[in-house]
Design a protein around this motif. Structure first.
Motif, PDB file in Angstrom:
ATOM      1  N   ALA A 145      19.360  18.050  -9.438  1.00 43.66           N
ATOM      2  CA  ALA A 145      19.304  16.588  -9.529  1.00 43.66           C
ATOM      3  C   ALA A 145      18.247  16.030  -8.587  1.00 43.66           C
ATOM      4  O   ALA A 145      17.494  15.109  -8.947  1.00 43.66           O
ATOM      5  CB  ALA A 145      20.672  15.997  -9.209  1.00 43.66           C
ATOM      6  N   PHE A 146      18.157  16.593  -7.372  1.00 47.39           N
ATOM      7  CA  PHE A 146      17.176  16.122  -6.398  1.00 47.39           C
ATOM      8  C   PHE A 146      15.748  16.403  -6.869  1.00 47.39           C
ATOM      9  O   PHE A 146      14.872  15.525  -6.818  1.00 47.39           O
ATOM     10  CB  PHE A 146      17.443  16.797  -5.052  1.00 47.39           C
ATOM     11  CG  PHE A 146      16.435  16.458  -3.994  1.00 47.39           C
ATOM     12  CD1 PHE A 146      16.400  15.186  -3.434  1.00 47.39           C
ATOM     13  CD2 PHE A 146      15.511  17.406  -3.558  1.00 47.39           C
ATOM     14  CE1 PHE A 146      15.461  14.864  -2.452  1.00 47.39           C
ATOM     15  CE2 PHE A 146      14.581  17.087  -2.581  1.00 47.39           C
ATOM     16  CZ  PHE A 146      14.555  15.820  -2.029  1.00 47.39           C
ATOM     17  N   THR A 147      15.497  17.633  -7.320  1.00 45.70           N
ATOM     18  CA  THR A 147      14.145  17.977  -7.770  1.00 45.70           C
ATOM     19  C   THR A 147      13.769  17.202  -9.022  1.00 45.70           C
ATOM     20  O   THR A 147      12.602  16.830  -9.201  1.00 45.70           O
ATOM     21  CB  THR A 147      14.026  19.487  -8.042  1.00 45.70           C
ATOM     22  OG1 THR A 147      15.030  19.893  -8.995  1.00 45.70           O
ATOM     23  CG2 THR A 147      14.208  20.287  -6.759  1.00 45.70           C
ATOM     24  N   HIS A 148      14.752  16.917  -9.873  1.00 46.18           N
ATOM     25  CA  HIS A 148      14.458  16.133 -11.071  1.00 46.18           C
ATOM     26  C   HIS A 148      14.048  14.710 -10.700  1.00 46.18           C
ATOM     27  O   HIS A 148      13.115  14.152 -11.290  1.00 46.18           O
ATOM     28  CB  HIS A 148      15.683  16.096 -11.989  1.00 46.18           C
ATOM     29  CG  HIS A 148      15.492  15.254 -13.202  1.00 46.18           C
ATOM     30  ND1 HIS A 148      14.685  15.637 -14.247  1.00 46.18           N
ATOM     31  CD2 HIS A 148      15.970  14.026 -13.529  1.00 46.18           C
ATOM     32  CE1 HIS A 148      14.685  14.694 -15.173  1.00 46.18           C
ATOM     33  NE2 HIS A 148      15.454  13.707 -14.753  1.00 46.18           N
ATOM     34  N   LEU A 149      14.723  14.134  -9.715  1.00 42.23           N
ATOM     35  CA  LEU A 149      14.362  12.791  -9.262  1.00 42.23           C
ATOM     36  C   LEU A 149      12.944  12.782  -8.693  1.00 42.23           C
ATOM     37  O   LEU A 149      12.162  11.865  -8.962  1.00 42.23           O
ATOM     38  CB  LEU A 149      15.357  12.308  -8.210  1.00 42.23           C
ATOM     39  CG  LEU A 149      15.189  10.874  -7.703  1.00 42.23           C
ATOM     40  CD1 LEU A 149      15.266   9.876  -8.845  1.00 42.23           C
ATOM     41  CD2 LEU A 149      16.237  10.558  -6.658  1.00 42.23           C
ATOM     42  N   LEU A 150      12.591  13.821  -7.928  1.00 43.99           N
ATOM     43  CA  LEU A 150      11.240  13.919  -7.386  1.00 43.99           C
ATOM     44  C   LEU A 150      10.205  14.036  -8.506  1.00 43.99           C
ATOM     45  O   LEU A 150       9.126  13.427  -8.435  1.00 43.99           O
ATOM     46  CB  LEU A 150      11.133  15.127  -6.450  1.00 43.99           C
ATOM     47  CG  LEU A 150      11.871  15.042  -5.110  1.00 43.99           C
ATOM     48  CD1 LEU A 150      11.639  16.319  -4.304  1.00 43.99           C
ATOM     49  CD2 LEU A 150      11.397  13.825  -4.311  1.00 43.99           C
ATOM     50  N   GLY A 195      20.014  14.675 -20.440  1.00 46.08           N
ATOM     51  CA  GLY A 195      20.194  15.683 -19.404  1.00 46.08           C
ATOM     52  C   GLY A 195      21.530  16.399 -19.451  1.00 46.08           C
ATOM     53  O   GLY A 195      21.590  17.630 -19.407  1.00 46.08           O
ATOM     54  N   SER A 196      22.619  15.646 -19.547  1.00 49.17           N
ATOM     55  CA  SER A 196      23.951  16.251 -19.518  1.00 49.17           C
ATOM     56  C   SER A 196      24.221  17.134 -20.741  1.00 49.17           C
ATOM     57  O   SER A 196      24.571  18.307 -20.594  1.00 49.17           O
ATOM     58  CB  SER A 196      25.017  15.161 -19.395  1.00 49.17           C
ATOM     59  OG  SER A 196      26.316  15.712 -19.425  1.00 49.17           O
ATOM     60  N   PRO A 197      24.059  16.617 -21.970  1.00 51.77           N
ATOM     61  CA  PRO A 197      24.324  17.473 -23.125  1.00 51.77           C
ATOM     62  C   PRO A 197      23.345  18.630 -23.256  1.00 51.77           C
ATOM     63  O   PRO A 197      23.725  19.724 -23.702  1.00 51.77           O
ATOM     64  CB  PRO A 197      24.215  16.518 -24.316  1.00 51.77           C
ATOM     65  CG  PRO A 197      23.368  15.395 -23.834  1.00 51.77           C
ATOM     66  CD  PRO A 197      23.699  15.253 -22.385  1.00 51.77           C
ATOM     67  N   ALA A 198      22.094  18.420 -22.860  1.00 56.92           N
ATOM     68  CA  ALA A 198      21.129  19.520 -22.913  1.00 56.92           C
ATOM     69  C   ALA A 198      21.488  20.594 -21.888  1.00 56.92           C
ATOM     70  O   ALA A 198      21.386  21.794 -22.172  1.00 56.92           O
ATOM     71  CB  ALA A 198      19.718  18.993 -22.666  1.00 56.92           C
ATOM     72  N   GLY A 199      21.933  20.157 -20.709  1.00 58.33           N
ATOM     73  CA  GLY A 199      22.319  21.115 -19.678  1.00 58.33           C
ATOM     74  C   GLY A 199      23.469  21.994 -20.106  1.00 58.33           C
ATOM     75  O   GLY A 199      23.506  23.189 -19.780  1.00 58.33           O
ATOM     76  N   ARG A 200      24.433  21.443 -20.845  1.00 56.91           N
ATOM     77  CA  ARG A 200      25.554  22.251 -21.339  1.00 56.91           C
ATOM     78  C   ARG A 200      25.100  23.284 -22.349  1.00 56.91           C
ATOM     79  O   ARG A 200      25.822  24.239 -22.634  1.00 56.91           O
ATOM     80  CB  ARG A 200      26.622  21.345 -21.959  1.00 56.91           C
ATOM     81  CG  ARG A 200      27.396  20.537 -20.944  1.00 56.91           C
ATOM     82  CD  ARG A 200      28.692  19.983 -21.529  1.00 56.91           C
ATOM     83  NE  ARG A 200      28.438  19.090 -22.649  1.00 56.91           N
ATOM     84  CZ  ARG A 200      28.104  17.809 -22.521  1.00 56.91           C
ATOM     85  NH1 ARG A 200      27.936  17.291 -21.323  1.00 56.91           N
ATOM     86  NH2 ARG A 200      27.915  17.059 -23.584  1.00 56.91           N
ATOM     87  N   PHE A 206      13.039  20.254 -16.714  1.00 59.71           N
ATOM     88  CA  PHE A 206      12.303  19.107 -17.227  1.00 59.71           C
ATOM     89  C   PHE A 206      11.437  19.528 -18.413  1.00 59.71           C
ATOM     90  O   PHE A 206      11.397  18.860 -19.452  1.00 59.71           O
ATOM     91  CB  PHE A 206      11.431  18.553 -16.094  1.00 59.71           C
ATOM     92  CG  PHE A 206      11.078  17.105 -16.238  1.00 59.71           C
ATOM     93  CD1 PHE A 206      11.968  16.118 -15.843  1.00 59.71           C
ATOM     94  CD2 PHE A 206       9.855  16.717 -16.749  1.00 59.71           C
ATOM     95  CE1 PHE A 206      11.648  14.771 -15.960  1.00 59.71           C
ATOM     96  CE2 PHE A 206       9.519  15.380 -16.872  1.00 59.71           C
ATOM     97  CZ  PHE A 206      10.421  14.407 -16.477  1.00 59.71           C
ATOM     98  N   ALA A 207      10.739  20.661 -18.264  1.00 57.67           N
ATOM     99  CA  ALA A 207       9.843  21.135 -19.319  1.00 57.67           C
ATOM    100  C   ALA A 207      10.617  21.528 -20.573  1.00 57.67           C
ATOM    101  O   ALA A 207      10.182  21.243 -21.701  1.00 57.67           O
ATOM    102  CB  ALA A 207       9.025  22.321 -18.811  1.00 57.67           C
ATOM    103  N   ALA A 208      11.775  22.168 -20.396  1.00 57.23           N
ATOM    104  CA  ALA A 208      12.564  22.584 -21.553  1.00 57.23           C
ATOM    105  C   ALA A 208      13.092  21.380 -22.325  1.00 57.23           C
ATOM    106  O   ALA A 208      13.126  21.376 -23.558  1.00 57.23           O
ATOM    107  CB  ALA A 208      13.726  23.473 -21.096  1.00 57.23           C
ATOM    108  N   ARG A 209      13.483  20.330 -21.591  1.00 57.61           N
ATOM    109  CA  ARG A 209      13.948  19.110 -22.262  1.00 57.61           C
ATOM    110  C   ARG A 209      12.805  18.416 -22.996  1.00 57.61           C
ATOM    111  O   ARG A 209      12.982  17.867 -24.074  1.00 57.61           O
ATOM    112  CB  ARG A 209      14.572  18.163 -21.244  1.00 57.61           C
ATOM    113  CG  ARG A 209      16.056  17.918 -21.521  1.00 57.61           C
ATOM    114  CD  ARG A 209      16.621  16.927 -20.547  1.00 57.61           C
ATOM    115  NE  ARG A 209      16.685  17.468 -19.210  1.00 57.61           N
ATOM    116  CZ  ARG A 209      16.881  16.755 -18.123  1.00 57.61           C
ATOM    117  NH1 ARG A 209      16.971  15.440 -18.215  1.00 57.61           N
ATOM    118  NH2 ARG A 209      16.959  17.325 -16.953  1.00 57.61           N
ATOM    119  N   HIS A 210      11.634  18.455 -22.400  1.00 54.88           N
ATOM    120  CA  HIS A 210      10.463  17.875 -23.060  1.00 54.88           C
ATOM    121  C   HIS A 210      10.196  18.595 -24.375  1.00 54.88           C
ATOM    122  O   HIS A 210       9.912  17.958 -25.401  1.00 54.88           O
ATOM    123  CB  HIS A 210       9.251  17.979 -22.135  1.00 54.88           C
ATOM    124  CG  HIS A 210       7.989  17.453 -22.738  1.00 54.88           C
ATOM    125  ND1 HIS A 210       7.644  16.122 -22.718  1.00 54.88           N
ATOM    126  CD2 HIS A 210       6.987  18.081 -23.414  1.00 54.88           C
ATOM    127  CE1 HIS A 210       6.491  15.955 -23.333  1.00 54.88           C
ATOM    128  NE2 HIS A 210       6.085  17.128 -23.766  1.00 54.88           N
TER     129      HIS A 210
END
Length: 258
Positions: A145-150, A195-200, A206-210
């Motif tokens: 979560a921290f690195t994603h915010l950055l 983020g949440s449903p993709a993480g499950r 970030f790149a995978a969600r993109h």
């Protein structure tokens, strides 16, 4: 690896994708509003973060004339310097608004992660089964979560600067900047809301969600642009988070099935 040709065929046409994405937002609203307890819980995190970001936006608005002067030292002594700096001041406020909406979203989702995860899980359960990936450990989840915010900040700041420069193009700059803001904001908001449903489903980076959204970018923008615009309205934004969480889950299901 997937077949690029098959992926291209799976993508919807622009108009169809945009309307389908908007339809997911409407469907998500119906699902959440029928679950009033979850909807009420989903309002708590944005209530906390809204006050902070309204103060930040008011500060950016107050400081914008000074920022405009700082950005345009070359125009000192020009006949139209006052008009130029007025335009730059407006653009500073507009770009600040875009950046703050994105940071507001990321912060609210991080703060309310357990609540929004629960909403997403209930929508997933309602919509049907899926192959769930093992959960991350607590420390790893906090670090993610921290690195994603950055990363959101690192991408948003140069994008905001680019939009500001586009807005300075004579004649068409304002329109182009508004379109660029909506598209960039919509895409980034979609990355956040999935983020949440993709993480499950094991899609955590970030790149995978993109890459997931790139399977059908018009569908993603049809969801993201209206959500971004709604989140830009202070009071309305309180109601949008639980709705967008449900709709983002439906979007993730559709894209993951491609």
């Amino acid at each position: 690896m997937g077949n690029p040709t098959a992926t291209a065929r799976a993508r919807t046409k622009p108009t169809t994708g945009l309307l389908s994405g908007l339809g997911l937002v409407v469907t998500g609203a119906g699902l959440v509003l029928r679950r009033r307890r979850l909807f009420g819980l989903g309002l708590i995190p944005p209530l906390i973060t809204t006050v902070l970001f309204l103060v930040l936006f008011a500060s950016a608005s107050f400081l914008s004339p000074g920022i405009a002067v700082w950005l345009t030292p070359f125009a000192e002594g020009w006949p139209g310097v006052a008009a130029l700096r007025a335009v730059v001041s407006v653009l500073v406020v507009a770009v600040s608004g875009v950046l703050l909406v994105l940071l507001f979203t990321a912060t609210t989702l991080a703060l309310g992660a357990p609540l929004y995860d629960r909403i997403s899980e209930e929508v997933d359960a309602y919509a049907g089964s899926y192959a769930s990936s093992p959960d991350e450990g607590l420390l790893r989840a906090l670090w993610s979560a921290f690195t994603h915010l950055l990363k959101t900040v690192a991408i948003s700041l140069p994008a905001g600067a680019g939009i500001l420069l586009v807005g300075l193009i004579p004649g068409v700059g304002g329109v182009l900047a508004a379109i660029a803001s909506a598209l960039f904001g919509g895409w980034t908001i979609t990355l956040e809301m999935t983020g949440s449903p993709a993480g499950r489903r094991g899609i955590r980076s970030f790149a995978a969600r993109h890459r997931l959204l790139a399977r059908d970018p018009w569908l993603a923008l049809g969801f993201g642009v209206p959500v971004f615009l709604l989140l830009s309205v202070p009071v309305v934004s309180l109601l949008v988070f639980p709705i967008a969480t449900a709709a983002g889950t439906l979007l993730t299901r559709r894209l993951a099935a491609r």
